[in-house]
Write a protein that holds these residues in place. Structure first.
Motif, PDB file in Angstrom:
ATOM      1  N   GLY A 196       5.049 -12.299   3.642  1.00  0.00           N
ATOM      2  CA  GLY A 196       4.005 -13.141   3.061  1.00  0.00           C
ATOM      3  C   GLY A 196       4.389 -13.730   1.710  1.00  0.00           C
ATOM      4  N   ILE A 197       3.434 -13.755   0.791  1.00  0.00           N
ATOM      5  CA  ILE A 197       3.662 -14.357  -0.524  1.00  0.00           C
ATOM      6  C   ILE A 197       4.769 -13.598  -1.264  1.00  0.00           C
ATOM      7  CG2 ILE A 197       2.584 -14.721  -2.797  1.00  0.00           C
ATOM      8  CD1 ILE A 197      -0.113 -15.128  -1.241  1.00  0.00           C
ATOM      9  N   GLY A 198       4.796 -12.277  -1.110  1.00  0.00           N
ATOM     10  CA  GLY A 198       5.822 -11.466  -1.790  1.00  0.00           C
ATOM     11  C   GLY A 198       7.223 -11.825  -1.317  1.00  0.00           C
ATOM     12  N   ASP A 256       8.118  -1.920  -0.851  1.00  0.00           N
ATOM     13  CA  ASP A 256       7.120  -2.098   0.213  1.00  0.00           C
ATOM     14  C   ASP A 256       7.044  -0.847   1.078  1.00  0.00           C
ATOM     15  OD1 ASP A 256       5.929  -5.074   1.434  1.00  0.00           O
ATOM     16  OD2 ASP A 256       5.713  -3.275   2.690  1.00  0.00           O
ATOM     17  N   LEU A 257       5.892  -0.659   1.685  1.00  0.00           N
ATOM     18  CA  LEU A 257       5.715   0.401   2.684  1.00  0.00           C
ATOM     19  C   LEU A 257       6.614   0.153   3.888  1.00  0.00           C
ATOM     20  CD1 LEU A 257       1.852   0.848   3.272  1.00  0.00           C
ATOM     21  CD2 LEU A 257       3.457   2.586   2.483  1.00  0.00           C
ATOM     22  N   ASP A 258       6.777  -1.111   4.227  1.00  0.00           N
ATOM     23  CA  ASP A 258       7.533  -1.499   5.424  1.00  0.00           C
ATOM     24  C   ASP A 258       9.019  -1.618   5.065  1.00  0.00           C
ATOM     25  OD1 ASP A 258       8.661  -2.692   7.638  1.00  0.00           O
ATOM     26  OD2 ASP A 258       7.029  -4.133   7.927  1.00  0.00           O
ATOM     27  N   ASP A 290      -7.722   2.231  -4.202  1.00  0.00           N
ATOM     28  CA  ASP A 290      -6.488   2.954  -4.515  1.00  0.00           C
ATOM     29  C   ASP A 290      -5.270   2.020  -4.423  1.00  0.00           C
ATOM     30  OD1 ASP A 290      -5.758   5.403  -5.405  1.00  0.00           O
ATOM     31  OD2 ASP A 290      -5.471   6.306  -3.423  1.00  0.00           O
ATOM     32  N   VAL A 291      -5.244   1.177  -3.392  1.00  0.00           N
ATOM     33  CA  VAL A 291      -4.104   0.260  -3.225  1.00  0.00           C
ATOM     34  C   VAL A 291      -4.263  -0.954  -4.156  1.00  0.00           C
ATOM     35  CG1 VAL A 291      -2.852  -1.251  -1.630  1.00  0.00           C
ATOM     36  CG2 VAL A 291      -3.725   0.962  -0.830  1.00  0.00           C
ATOM     37  N   ASN A 292      -5.413  -1.634  -4.056  1.00  0.00           N
ATOM     38  CA  ASN A 292      -5.564  -2.946  -4.717  1.00  0.00           C
ATOM     39  C   ASN A 292      -5.672  -2.839  -6.237  1.00  0.00           C
ATOM     40  OD1 ASN A 292      -5.766  -3.596  -2.030  1.00  0.00           O
ATOM     41  ND2 ASN A 292      -7.560  -4.886  -2.219  1.00  0.00           N
ATOM     42  N   ALA A 337     -16.769  -6.398  -0.703  1.00  0.00           N
ATOM     43  CA  ALA A 337     -16.061  -5.232  -1.239  1.00  0.00           C
ATOM     44  C   ALA A 337     -14.645  -5.642  -1.673  1.00  0.00           C
ATOM     45  CB  ALA A 337     -16.009  -4.134  -0.180  1.00  0.00           C
ATOM     46  N   TYR A 338     -13.945  -6.385  -0.817  1.00  0.00           N
ATOM     47  CA  TYR A 338     -12.600  -6.865  -1.182  1.00  0.00           C
ATOM     48  C   TYR A 338     -12.655  -7.719  -2.448  1.00  0.00           C
ATOM     49  CZ  TYR A 338      -8.449  -9.919  -0.783  1.00  0.00           C
ATOM     50  OH  TYR A 338      -7.301 -10.642  -1.032  1.00  0.00           O
ATOM     51  N   GLY A 339     -13.664  -8.611  -2.521  1.00  0.00           N
ATOM     52  CA  GLY A 339     -13.811  -9.467  -3.704  1.00  0.00           C
ATOM     53  C   GLY A 339     -14.000  -8.641  -4.969  1.00  0.00           C
ATOM     54  N   SER A 341     -12.770  -5.685  -5.472  1.00  0.00           N
ATOM     55  CA  SER A 341     -11.451  -5.123  -5.847  1.00  0.00           C
ATOM     56  C   SER A 341     -10.616  -6.179  -6.569  1.00  0.00           C
ATOM     57  CB  SER A 341     -10.705  -4.572  -4.621  1.00  0.00           C
ATOM     58  OG  SER A 341     -10.093  -5.598  -3.846  1.00  0.00           O
ATOM     59  N   LYS A 342     -10.763  -7.442  -6.161  1.00  0.00           N
ATOM     60  CA  LYS A 342      -9.979  -8.506  -6.796  1.00  0.00           C
ATOM     61  C   LYS A 342     -10.585  -8.913  -8.146  1.00  0.00           C
ATOM     62  CE  LYS A 342      -6.631  -8.893  -3.822  1.00  0.00           C
ATOM     63  NZ  LYS A 342      -5.240  -8.562  -4.211  1.00  0.00           N
ATOM     64  N   LEU A 343     -11.908  -8.720  -8.297  1.00  0.00           N
ATOM     65  CA  LEU A 343     -12.524  -8.911  -9.616  1.00  0.00           C
ATOM     66  C   LEU A 343     -11.975  -7.843 -10.574  1.00  0.00           C
ATOM     67  CD1 LEU A 343     -14.602 -10.687 -11.064  1.00  0.00           C
ATOM     68  CD2 LEU A 343     -16.381  -9.146 -10.256  1.00  0.00           C
ATOM     69  N   ALA A 348      -4.929 -16.274  -8.485  1.00  0.00           N
ATOM     70  CA  ALA A 348      -5.971 -16.092  -7.474  1.00  0.00           C
ATOM     71  C   ALA A 348      -5.789 -17.146  -6.386  1.00  0.00           C
ATOM     72  CB  ALA A 348      -7.348 -16.210  -8.122  1.00  0.00           C
ATOM     73  N   PRO A 349      -5.075 -16.799  -5.302  1.00  0.00           N
ATOM     74  CA  PRO A 349      -4.869 -17.800  -4.249  1.00  0.00           C
ATOM     75  C   PRO A 349      -6.145 -18.055  -3.451  1.00  0.00           C
ATOM     76  CG  PRO A 349      -3.260 -15.989  -4.081  1.00  0.00           C
ATOM     77  CD  PRO A 349      -4.359 -15.555  -5.010  1.00  0.00           C
ATOM     78  N   GLY A 350      -6.258 -19.301  -2.967  1.00  0.00           N
ATOM     79  CA  GLY A 350      -7.201 -19.591  -1.894  1.00  0.00           C
ATOM     80  C   GLY A 350      -6.551 -19.161  -0.587  1.00  0.00           C
TER      81      GLY A 350
HETATM   82  N1  LIG Z   1      -2.503 -15.037   1.863  1.00  0.00           N
HETATM   83  C1  LIG Z   1      -3.671 -15.401   1.344  1.00  0.00           C
HETATM   84  O1  LIG Z   1      -4.339 -16.352   1.818  1.00  0.00           O
HETATM   85  C2  LIG Z   1      -4.196 -14.683   0.119  1.00  0.00           C
HETATM   86  C3  LIG Z   1      -5.370 -15.179  -0.459  1.00  0.00           C
HETATM   87  C4  LIG Z   1      -5.870 -14.546  -1.581  1.00  0.00           C
HETATM   88  C5  LIG Z   1      -5.215 -13.445  -2.123  1.00  0.00           C
HETATM   89  N2  LIG Z   1      -4.073 -12.978  -1.518  1.00  0.00           N
HETATM   90  C6  LIG Z   1      -3.423 -11.813  -2.135  1.00  0.00           C
HETATM   91  O2  LIG Z   1      -2.035 -12.070  -2.261  1.00  0.00           O
HETATM   92  C7  LIG Z   1      -1.291 -10.867  -2.045  1.00  0.00           C
HETATM   93  C8  LIG Z   1      -0.276 -11.067  -0.940  1.00  0.00           C
HETATM   94  O3  LIG Z   1      -0.977 -11.473   0.243  1.00  0.00           O
HETATM   95  P1  LIG Z   1      -0.179 -11.807   1.592  1.00  0.00           P
HETATM   96  O4  LIG Z   1      -1.088 -12.617   2.430  1.00  0.00           O
HETATM   97  O5  LIG Z   1       1.179 -12.302   1.269  1.00  0.00           O
HETATM   98  O6  LIG Z   1      -0.063 -10.332   2.223  1.00  0.00           O
HETATM   99  P2  LIG Z   1       0.818  -9.817   3.470  1.00  0.00           P
HETATM  100  O7  LIG Z   1      -0.104  -9.075   4.371  1.00  0.00           O
HETATM  101  O8  LIG Z   1       1.615 -10.926   4.057  1.00  0.00           O
HETATM  102  O9  LIG Z   1       1.823  -8.785   2.790  1.00  0.00           O
HETATM  103  C9  LIG Z   1       1.334  -7.635   2.162  1.00  0.00           C
HETATM  104  C10 LIG Z   1       2.500  -6.677   1.990  1.00  0.00           C
HETATM  105  O10 LIG Z   1       2.021  -5.540   1.243  1.00  0.00           O
HETATM  106  C11 LIG Z   1       2.564  -4.371   1.826  1.00  0.00           C
HETATM  107  N3  LIG Z   1       1.707  -3.235   1.485  1.00  0.00           N
HETATM  108  C12 LIG Z   1       0.440  -2.988   1.917  1.00  0.00           C
HETATM  109  N4  LIG Z   1      -0.006  -1.833   1.395  1.00  0.00           N
HETATM  110  C13 LIG Z   1       0.988  -1.337   0.611  1.00  0.00           C
HETATM  111  C14 LIG Z   1       1.130  -0.180  -0.190  1.00  0.00           C
HETATM  112  N5  LIG Z   1       0.148   0.748  -0.261  1.00  0.00           N
HETATM  113  N6  LIG Z   1       2.282   0.006  -0.885  1.00  0.00           N
HETATM  114  C15 LIG Z   1       3.292  -0.908  -0.791  1.00  0.00           C
HETATM  115  N7  LIG Z   1       3.218  -2.014  -0.026  1.00  0.00           N
HETATM  116  C16 LIG Z   1       2.077  -2.225   0.664  1.00  0.00           C
HETATM  117  C17 LIG Z   1       2.620  -4.664   3.323  1.00  0.00           C
HETATM  118  O11 LIG Z   1       3.545  -3.825   3.987  1.00  0.00           O
HETATM  119  C18 LIG Z   1       3.049  -6.137   3.322  1.00  0.00           C
HETATM  120  O12 LIG Z   1       4.461  -6.269   3.334  1.00  0.00           O
HETATM  121  C19 LIG Z   1      -2.338  -9.785  -1.752  1.00  0.00           C
HETATM  122  O13 LIG Z   1      -2.669  -9.122  -2.972  1.00  0.00           O
HETATM  123  C20 LIG Z   1      -3.532 -10.564  -1.254  1.00  0.00           C
HETATM  124  O14 LIG Z   1      -4.750  -9.868  -1.472  1.00  0.00           O
HETATM  125  C21 LIG Z   1      -3.562 -13.570  -0.404  1.00  0.00           C
END
Ligand SMILES: NC(=O)c1ccc[n+]([C@@H]2O[C@H](COP(=O)([O-])OP(=O)(O)OC[C@H]3O[C@@H](n4cnc5c(N)ncnc54)[C@H](O)[C@@H]3O)[C@@H](O)[C@H]2O)c1
Length: 246
Positions: A16-18, A36-38, A110-112, A149-151, A153-155, A179-181
């Motif tokens: 994803g974005i990472g 990453d976990l994966d 815990d995660v976010n 609830a997710y919102g 966590s992001k706040l 803050a992505p859309g």
């Molecule tokens: N994609 C969007 O439209 C969007 C919109 C708003 C905000 N975001 C935020 O942007 C960030 C990236 O989003 P994305 O869509 O690329 O996500 P994604 O699902 O593509 O990737 C998330 C990654 O995080 C890893 N991960 C999950 N839990 C973990 C943990 N406990 N420890 C380590 N790694 C962990 C997963 O294995 C995965 O590789 C997130 O914080 C998300 O909330 C994304």
């Protein structure tokens, strides 16, 4: 090559974005640490990038994050930039605050939220040794609109960004929130039905196209550079104008 000699550590960097961020920074000369976990995806990405390592990390686990920073120190001499992408998602956790199961609330926070505290605390000494750095925290458009609830966590991530900016400024570490859309990471494309995506683009966004991972990475490349050296503590929405329309 804006980032030659710099090291970027990315939690949730395997996809994803990472993942896009890792590619963008390495293209600009940086070394990348994919946390990453994966671990299978992270390892494949690091092999593809070349100037990168993969470390299996659960951001809830402070020892694992510390070990990841130690690996970055050993491989590349330290961490200059930390990008906190790892998160549990809107699809499962974007529920009314009183409906989400309490165990799921705790997991999500815990995660976010705590995951970001762990990662920043672990990276701080390494950044201090390098003379400073930049932290980027991924919030969400959901921290501004119809709070779920997710919102919430992001706040909290927006709050962390402000608080940490104050705490880390003496170390010459800037902290910025993005803050992505809606952005086209694989998970979003797989989970959000086409009609929902079309409605968001055509009825809510001012810019009538799908948000791309590169839109977010371009912002990272700016906010982590010296061109943004007067910016800290802010969270910036990148969502094609959503939610500017009523
Ligand atoms: N994609 C969007 O439209 C969007 C919109 C708003 C905000 N975001 C935020 O942007 C960030 C990236 O989003 P994305 O869509 O690329 O996500 P994604 O699902 O593509 O990737 C998330 C990654 O995080 C890893 N991960 C999950 N839990 C973990 C943990 N406990 N420890 C380590 N790694 C962990 C997963 O294995 C995965 O590789 C997130 O914080 C998300 O909330 C994304």
């Amino acid at each position: 090559m804006r980032y030659s000699g710099k090291t970027v550590m990315i939690t949730g960097g395997a996809q994803g974005i990472g993942e896009a961020a890792a590619r963008g920074f390495v293209q600009e000369g940086a070394a990348a640490v994919i946390a990453d976990l994966d671990i299978d995806r992270a390892t494949a990405l690091a092999a593809d990038l070349g100037r990168a390592i993969a470390v299996e990390v659960d951001v809830r686990d402070r020892d694992a994050i510390d070990a990841c920073v130690a690996a970055a120190d050993a491989a590349f001499g330290g961490v200059d930039i930390l990008i906190n992408c790892a998160a549990l998602h809107n699809f499962t956790y974007g529920q009314p605050t009183l409906k989400l199961d309490i165990a799921k609330w705790r997991d999500m926070l815990d995660v976010n939220v705590v995951g970001i505290v762990n990662a920043v605390a672990a990276a701080q000494p390494s950044m201090q040794r390098r003379g400073g750095g930049v932290v980027v925290n991924l919030a969400s458009i959901n921290a501004y609109i119809g709070l779920s609830a997710y919102g919430v966590s992001k706040l909290a991530v927006r709050g962390l960004t402000s608080a940490m900016a104050g705490e880390l400024a003496p170390d010459n570490i800037r902290v910025v929130g993005i803050a992505p859309g809606m952005v086209d990471s694989e998970s979003v494309m797989a989970e959000l039905p086409q009609h929902h995506r079309d409605a968001l683009i055509n009825q809510m966004q001012l810019i009538k196209r799908q948000g791309r991972r590169e839109d977010i990475v371009n912002a990272f490349l700016f906010f982590c550079s010296d061109q943004a050296s007067f910016i800290t503590g802010e969270t910036i929405i990148i969502g094609g104008g959503y939610p500017a329309l009523p």
